[in-house]
Enzyme design. Structure first.
Site, PDB file in Angstrom:
ATOM      1  N   TRP A 187       4.208  -2.879  10.267  1.00  0.00           N
ATOM      2  CA  TRP A 187       5.043  -2.246   9.249  1.00  0.00           C
ATOM      3  C   TRP A 187       6.056  -1.286   9.857  1.00  0.00           C
ATOM      4  O   TRP A 187       6.671  -0.507   9.147  1.00  0.00           O
ATOM      5  CB  TRP A 187       4.198  -1.563   8.175  1.00  0.00           C
ATOM      6  CG  TRP A 187       3.446  -0.299   8.550  1.00  0.00           C
ATOM      7  CD1 TRP A 187       3.354   0.298   9.770  1.00  0.00           C
ATOM      8  CD2 TRP A 187       2.693   0.525   7.650  1.00  0.00           C
ATOM      9  NE1 TRP A 187       2.575   1.421   9.695  1.00  0.00           N
ATOM     10  CE2 TRP A 187       2.149   1.591   8.401  1.00  0.00           C
ATOM     11  CE3 TRP A 187       2.410   0.478   6.270  1.00  0.00           C
ATOM     12  CZ2 TRP A 187       1.354   2.591   7.835  1.00  0.00           C
ATOM     13  CZ3 TRP A 187       1.617   1.470   5.712  1.00  0.00           C
ATOM     14  CH2 TRP A 187       1.091   2.516   6.491  1.00  0.00           C
ATOM     15  N   THR A 219      -4.466  -1.420  12.402  1.00  0.00           N
ATOM     16  CA  THR A 219      -3.549  -0.370  12.839  1.00  0.00           C
ATOM     17  C   THR A 219      -2.094  -0.789  12.620  1.00  0.00           C
ATOM     18  O   THR A 219      -1.689  -1.868  13.063  1.00  0.00           O
ATOM     19  CB  THR A 219      -3.770  -0.107  14.343  1.00  0.00           C
ATOM     20  OG1 THR A 219      -5.153   0.134  14.556  1.00  0.00           O
ATOM     21  CG2 THR A 219      -2.953   1.075  14.818  1.00  0.00           C
ATOM     22  N   GLU A 220      -1.323   0.073  11.959  1.00  0.00           N
ATOM     23  CA  GLU A 220       0.104  -0.153  11.708  1.00  0.00           C
ATOM     24  C   GLU A 220       0.364  -1.475  10.981  1.00  0.00           C
ATOM     25  O   GLU A 220       1.443  -2.054  11.099  1.00  0.00           O
ATOM     26  CB  GLU A 220       0.908  -0.125  13.021  1.00  0.00           C
ATOM     27  CG  GLU A 220       0.666   1.104  13.887  1.00  0.00           C
ATOM     28  CD  GLU A 220       1.217   2.391  13.305  1.00  0.00           C
ATOM     29  OE1 GLU A 220       1.974   2.327  12.312  1.00  0.00           O
ATOM     30  OE2 GLU A 220       0.860   3.481  13.822  1.00  0.00           O
ATOM     31  N   LEU A 221      -0.644  -1.950  10.241  1.00  0.00           N
ATOM     32  CA  LEU A 221      -0.570  -3.240   9.541  1.00  0.00           C
ATOM     33  C   LEU A 221      -0.195  -4.387  10.482  1.00  0.00           C
ATOM     34  O   LEU A 221       0.448  -5.352  10.080  1.00  0.00           O
ATOM     35  CB  LEU A 221       0.400  -3.180   8.356  1.00  0.00           C
ATOM     36  CG  LEU A 221       0.036  -2.220   7.219  1.00  0.00           C
ATOM     37  CD1 LEU A 221       0.912  -2.477   5.990  1.00  0.00           C
ATOM     38  CD2 LEU A 221      -1.428  -2.327   6.802  1.00  0.00           C
TER      39      LEU A 221
END
Lengths: 443, 427
Positions: free
Chosen positions: B298, B143-145
């Site tokens: 990210w 999730t979300e890098l």
């Protein structure tokens, strides 16, 4: 350009402040003083006021006195720091937040006192001050007195705060041929809902029409000025109020000597239709359905106070609602220190300085969306004043979830520091400059 | 050689309905809002973008290749509200040029709070992708890098992944370039693909920004920048939200035309090609190890977790949520477990962010609430109701043996007060 000289028609100065209007006039004028703007601050004063005896202020008893005498600045310690402000008073029973009814009551009360204390006092009142007149006559008499007070001295601009001073503002500006700025802190629609007093409305409207610029304390108020008074939007500027920081923050609950194991939810303001006290009580009733260790405090006075007491009883929450009456100064700070949450369910609030003061005292706030202050505060919970369910939901949330209360308090307190009277005064100065430029061009 | 690796993140949150402390109903989600937004985004983005990419794939035979990561919560919504999007994804899968990545089914932050829950969600997502698209994901994106060394070790230990993706954050890479394959510190097999955020954001964020000196961005210009990597890197990882096409960048910005011409312009250079993440893993060996002791993501300029866990409300909400894990799972009630997992969708915490609240920026655009405070209050009220539902079956079971009549009575009153409850639950 030389320093701007302002003939300001204002209200109340500390320590006699009965509400936001006085606070705003004081904050703004103090900040203007620091900017070097020269202000002649004219305010009404009721001669037989019970405060007159213990205040060491030298007032001119009548506007017709010699200019040298009436220019005597206030000698009060707090006001002594204002270098560029000259205070002048006009004998008048006008007070902010008056309605024709309350005005009449006060006059009668005052006459009674005068008879008791001073049987042969008529010699003191040689002027045209007429206690038999009604409020409208008095507003116009005040205007006449203001013109005389302005004398022959030069002023660049006339700045009038709220409707009772508009006729005075119009008169001075017309006779001296200087531009007029009216500063709208509230309108008849805020105070009376749809039951507007036509004469007050007319005075407000004329003031706004005759003014070169109208200053509104919020976009909320600006919209009312445009839509209800038919004033062109180009003429109406918004200048938000600020808040005075109260400096010494070492004042903790422990020092107040208050012990409490219950949460306190605070309503602080005039208990009038405009402030929405009944929504506060209905929300309190709902809150008490799910939370028990909480008390609701209503601080303030107003024409709905008896109704509010009755209503609390009718709702069966009388034992959970406390009424303190009108609080001032240190008492206000004390109540803030006790409070866990401040709620302002105003039906129509042009600005609303009290929530800023609450945040300044580390109390998180719930404010109605029908307020000017909701335009400037991000870190506050916002509700529609009529949405009692949602007000209750948010009160419960603040009482129940400590991180919410903490985040609101920390961010809110920080946010309030950015709302300074200095910026409001600067914005006013800017508007003075623009107005003068336009005005001088037309001449 | 420069291999362009496109990966698109496809996700829509599950928005909660307005839920006060007085609500007793156990239906938490705003079906109307979720379905209308899902349909809107499907029409503006998913459908036109899928069709466009399908066209390009057919046009270039096997030479244009891309990857998707589609969250489970979106797949469920598409299935209910926009089934036509599912069939276009299906068509894309059948081309053989599209790779599907693995992630947490609920787009959650579970990797930070519960390893068990994390593994369960990744497995659930993998199984769903297998079922829907007939391929087993071999590359993982969190999730979300969100990423650090520990996560890489955990993902490697799951034994089913060849690579993991993350942000090519400056403070991690230093002088090194994101245009190579790396290996996470402490891993022996797993490879690390790092986002080229500069080139990715040129498309995702700056494309329509008229004050950007490079505006307007043409396919030709962008292809030239990509080709410049030749001799100085192996891969160009272009990772972005799929909603870039038509939703973040509206159609009238020319984003679809840009994409239509990009493959042609890139393939004009003989050293360029397109590869999916798994093909990158096959083609290139790591040039170095990357040490990420602290969590990165990210998001925002900070590339950290402050958008989800930056204030006391966020951390309180998420701790309270994961604290319930045992209790929730003990009920064995599928509806309760599913509701709990849907509350893990990271967006719920994103809405509570106060970071840029005053500026009204990107955070506000994606936020269904007026303020972070409203979102926290709503979430906590829902969580409270969920918690109250857990207590019941246990109460029912202990008492049902001793006093059936009383139990029945209890059950009925509670049902009346609390709303729907499954008597079959309990451990």
């Amino acid at each position: 350009m030389d320093r701007i000289k302002v003939f300001m028609l204002g209200w109340e100065f500390p320590p006699f402040i009965s509400g936001g209007l006085g606070t705003a006039c004081y904050g703004l004028t103090k900040a203007m003083d620091q900017l070097g703007i020269q202000v002649t601050f004219v305010l009404p004063r009721m001669v037989s006021s019970k405060f007159a005896t213990h205040v060491k202020l030298e007032f001119a008893t009548h506007a017709k006195l010699q200019a040298s005498e009436s220019q005597m600045p206030m000698s009060d310690l707090k006001l002594g720091e204002l270098k560029n402000v000259v205070f002048r008073t006009i004998n008048s029973p006008l007070q902010p937040y008056s309605t024709p009814d309350t005005y009449q009551q006060r006059i009668e009360e005052s006459l009674r006192q005068k008879h008791i204390s001073n049987s042969g006092a008529t010699s003191q009142y040689s002027g045209p001050l007429d206690y038999n007149s009604d409020m409208y006559t008095e507003v116009h008499r005040y205007a006449e007195a203001a013109v005389e007070l302005a004398g022959n001295e030069h002023y660049d601009i006339v700045h009038a705060h709220d409707w009772m001073t508009y006729p005075a503002g119009i008169a001075v500006s017309a006779i001296r041929e200087r531009p007029l700025i009216v500063h709208v802190h509230s309108t008849e629609f805020d105070r009376s809902g749809e039951h507007v007093n036509q004469m007050i409305y007319d005075i407000e409207r004329e003031g706004m029409e005759r003014a070169n610029k109208v200053i509104a304390v919020s976009h909320f108020t600006r919209n009312i000025i445009i839509s209800r008074y038919g004033i062109s939007g180009e003429k109406v500027e918004v200048v938000y109020n600020g808040v005075e920081r109260n400096g010494n923050d070492d004042w903790t609950l422990a020092k107040t000597g208050i012990e409490k194991d219950e949460k306190i939810v605070l309503f602080l303001g005039r208990i009038t239709m405009q402030k929405g006290p009944e929504y506060f009580l209905h929300a309190a009733k709902k809150v008490l359905e799910v939370v028990d260790n909480v008390k609701f405090v209503m601080a303030g006075s107003g024409d709905l106070i008896h109704r509010a007491v009755e209503m609390a009883a009718e709702l069966g929450i009388g034992h959970k609602v406390l009424f303190t009456g009108f609080l001032r100064g240190e008492e206000v700070r004390r109540i803030y220190k006790m409070a866990d949450l401040y709620v302002m369910p105003s039906v129509s609030e042009p600005f609303g300085i009290a929530p800023l003061e609450a945040l300044d005292n580390d109390v998180p706030v719930i404010i109605s969306k029908q307020s000017g202050v909701s335009e400037v505060l991000m870190h506050a919970l916002k509700v529609d004043f009529w949405d009692v369910n949602e007000i209750a939901n948010k009160i419960v949330a603040v009482l129940k979830y400590p991180p919410l209360e903490m985040t609101l308090r920390n961010h809110g307190n920080f946010e309030v520091r950015k709302l300074r009277w200095k910026d409001s005064a600067q914005r006013c100065a800017q508007i003075y400059g623009e107005t003068l430029m336009q005005f001088d061009k037309c001449i | 050689m420069a291999s362009i690796c496109f990966y698109f993140q496809v996700h829509q949150p599950l928005r909660l309905r307005h839920y006060t402390v007085f609500d007793k109903n156990s239906h938490y989600f705003d079906d109307y809002k979720n379905s209308s937004i899902c349909r809107k985004v499907a029409n503006k983005c998913y459908l036109p973008a899928n069709r466009l990419l399908l066209d390009i794939i057919r046009q270039f035979g096997g030479r244009f290749r891309i990857a998707y990561s589609i969250t489970g919560v979106l797949l469920e919504q598409l299935d209910s509200f926009s089934p036509e999007v599912m069939s276009t994804f299906d068509a894309l899968a059948e081309t053989g040029c599209v790779e599907f990545l693995a992630e947490t089914y609920y787009h959650s932050l579970s990797s930070l709070y519960s390893r068990d829950e994390f593994v369960e969600q990744v497995n659930k997502h993998t199984e769903t992708i297998e079922y829907l698209f007939g391929q087993t994901p071999r590359v993982f994106r969190n999730t979300e890098l969100i990423y650090n060394n520990d996560l890489a070790v955990l993902v490697e230990s799951m034994g089913k992944f060849d690579a993991i993706l993350t942000e090519g954050a400056n403070h991690i890479l230093g002088f090194r370039s994101p245009n190579f394959v790396y290996r996470p510190q402490c891993c022996r097999k797993l490879k690390l693909l790092m986002k080229n955020y500069s080139l990715s954001d040129d498309i995702a964020f700056r494309f329509s920004n008229r004050s950007w000196p490079e505006w307007p961005l043409t396919a030709e210009k962008f292809a030239r920048w990509v080709s410049d990597v030749n001799g100085n890197g192996n891969v160009v990882n272009l990772f972005m939200d799929y909603e870039t096409f038509g939703e973040h960048q509206w159609e009238d910005t020319g984003i679809f035309d840009f994409m239509r011409h990009l493959p042609e312009q890139i393939l004009r250079h003989p050293d360029n090609d397109f590869k999916t993440p798994s093909e990158i893993v096959q083609a290139y060996e790591p040039v170095d190890t990357v040490d990420v002791p602290h969590l990165i993501s990210w998001a925002d300029t900070e590339r950290d977790l402050s958008a989800w866990l930056g204030n006391a409300m966020q951390s309180n909400a998420i701790h309270e949520l994961y604290r319930l894990e045992k209790k929730i799972k003990k009920t064995s009630d599928e509806k309760i477990i599913s509701d709990w997992r849907k509350l893990q969708v990271s967006d719920h915490f994103y809405y509570m962010c106060t970071k840029y609240f005053a500026d009204g920026d990107v955070h506000k655009y994606f936020n269904p609430y007026d303020s972070p405070y409203d979102s926290y209050i709503n979430f906590m009220n829902v969580l409270n109701n969920l918690q109250s539902r857990c207590a019941k079956p246990a109460l029912l079971n202990t008492k049902s043996i001793t006093n059936k009549a009383l139990t029945d009575k209890n059950y009925l009153t509670e049902q009346a007060i609390e709303g729907v409850c499954q008597p079959s639950g309990g451990s």
